[in-house]
Design an enzyme around this catalytic site. Structure first.
Site, PDB file in Angstrom:
ATOM      1  N   SER A  98      -1.904   4.273   2.054  1.00  0.00           N
ATOM      2  CA  SER A  98      -2.209   4.070   0.648  1.00  0.00           C
ATOM      3  C   SER A  98      -2.371   5.420  -0.061  1.00  0.00           C
ATOM      4  O   SER A  98      -1.441   6.212  -0.087  1.00  0.00           O
ATOM      5  CB  SER A  98      -3.454   3.183   0.541  1.00  0.00           C
ATOM      6  OG  SER A  98      -3.692   2.767  -0.765  1.00  0.00           O
ATOM      7  N   HIS A 123       2.047   1.299  -0.274  1.00  0.00           N
ATOM      8  CA  HIS A 123       2.028  -0.034  -0.891  1.00  0.00           C
ATOM      9  C   HIS A 123       1.662   0.108  -2.364  1.00  0.00           C
ATOM     10  O   HIS A 123       1.384   1.198  -2.839  1.00  0.00           O
ATOM     11  CB  HIS A 123       1.077  -0.990  -0.156  1.00  0.00           C
ATOM     12  CG  HIS A 123      -0.369  -0.599  -0.206  1.00  0.00           C
ATOM     13  ND1 HIS A 123      -1.356  -1.332   0.394  1.00  0.00           N
ATOM     14  CD2 HIS A 123      -1.015   0.441  -0.770  1.00  0.00           C
ATOM     15  CE1 HIS A 123      -2.533  -0.770   0.198  1.00  0.00           C
ATOM     16  NE2 HIS A 123      -2.355   0.310  -0.514  1.00  0.00           N
TER      17      HIS A 123
END
EC number: 3.4.21.92
Length: 194
Positions: A98, A123
């Site tokens: 992330s 993501h």
């Protein structure tokens, strides 16, 4: 309870002890080994600014092992990395997920690395909101703007098209170090320190 090792150095003036992170900072090494939040971002930004003030022409080595975290805190680190004169070399050890992966890709191009068993995950931003419908709409618009901005930066940092980044960040996208290199998130997989 957090245990931080202490290192003892011999100098011509006697012994001097440092916590391990202060000793690493002397070698221009900054560590992110937890979630990105306001506290960790403040510490990392302060270290980056200190090292740049100490010698703006020397590289800074930013080691990352992080599950990600706060977007605003991560963007404070990202903006500082881009702002300072010193090149920031990023090295993934363990996991960069992330915001951790975003910061890994934010290193100076040609100086972004991962160890061979590292894992990198990208993501879309996460958000959960509750309250009045109008406020939920405001937050939804904000997270969509953030998603667009992050995807544009990842596209620029990796050389991937914006359409590919949008598709690849739609869900959790885990990569090996070699796959992250092929994608453009890093430049090289290290097996031995050079």
């Amino acid at each position: 309870m957090s245990l931080v090792p202490v290192v003892v150095e011999q100098t011509n003036r006697g012994e001097r002890s440092y916590d391990i992170y202060s000793r690493l900072l002397k070698d221009r090494i900054v560590m992110l080994s937890e979630e990105v939040n306001d506290v960790t971002a403040s510490l990392i930004v302060a270290q980056l600014l200190f090292l740049e003030a100490e010698n703006p022409d020397k590289d800074i080595y930013f080691y990352i092992n992080s599950p990600g975290g706060s977007i605003t805190a991560g963007m404070a680190i990202y903006d500082t990395m881009q702002y300072i004169k010193s090149d920031v070399s990023t090295i993934c050890i363990g996991m960069a997920a992330s915001m951790g992966a975003f910061l890994l890709a934010a290193g100076e191009k040609g100086k972004r690395f991962a160890l061979p068993n590292s894992e990198i995950m990208i993501h879309q931003p996460l958000g959960g909101f509750q309250g009045q419908a109008t406020d939920i709409g405001i937050h939804a618009d904000r997270i969509l703007r953030i998603k667009k901005k992050l995807n544009a930066i990842i596209s620029e940092r990796t050389g991937q098209s914006i359409e590919k980044v949008e598709k690849d960040t739609e869900r959790d996208n885990f990569m090996t170090a070699e796959e992250a290199k092929e994608y453009g998130l890093i430049d090289e997989v290290f097996t031995k320190k050079k």
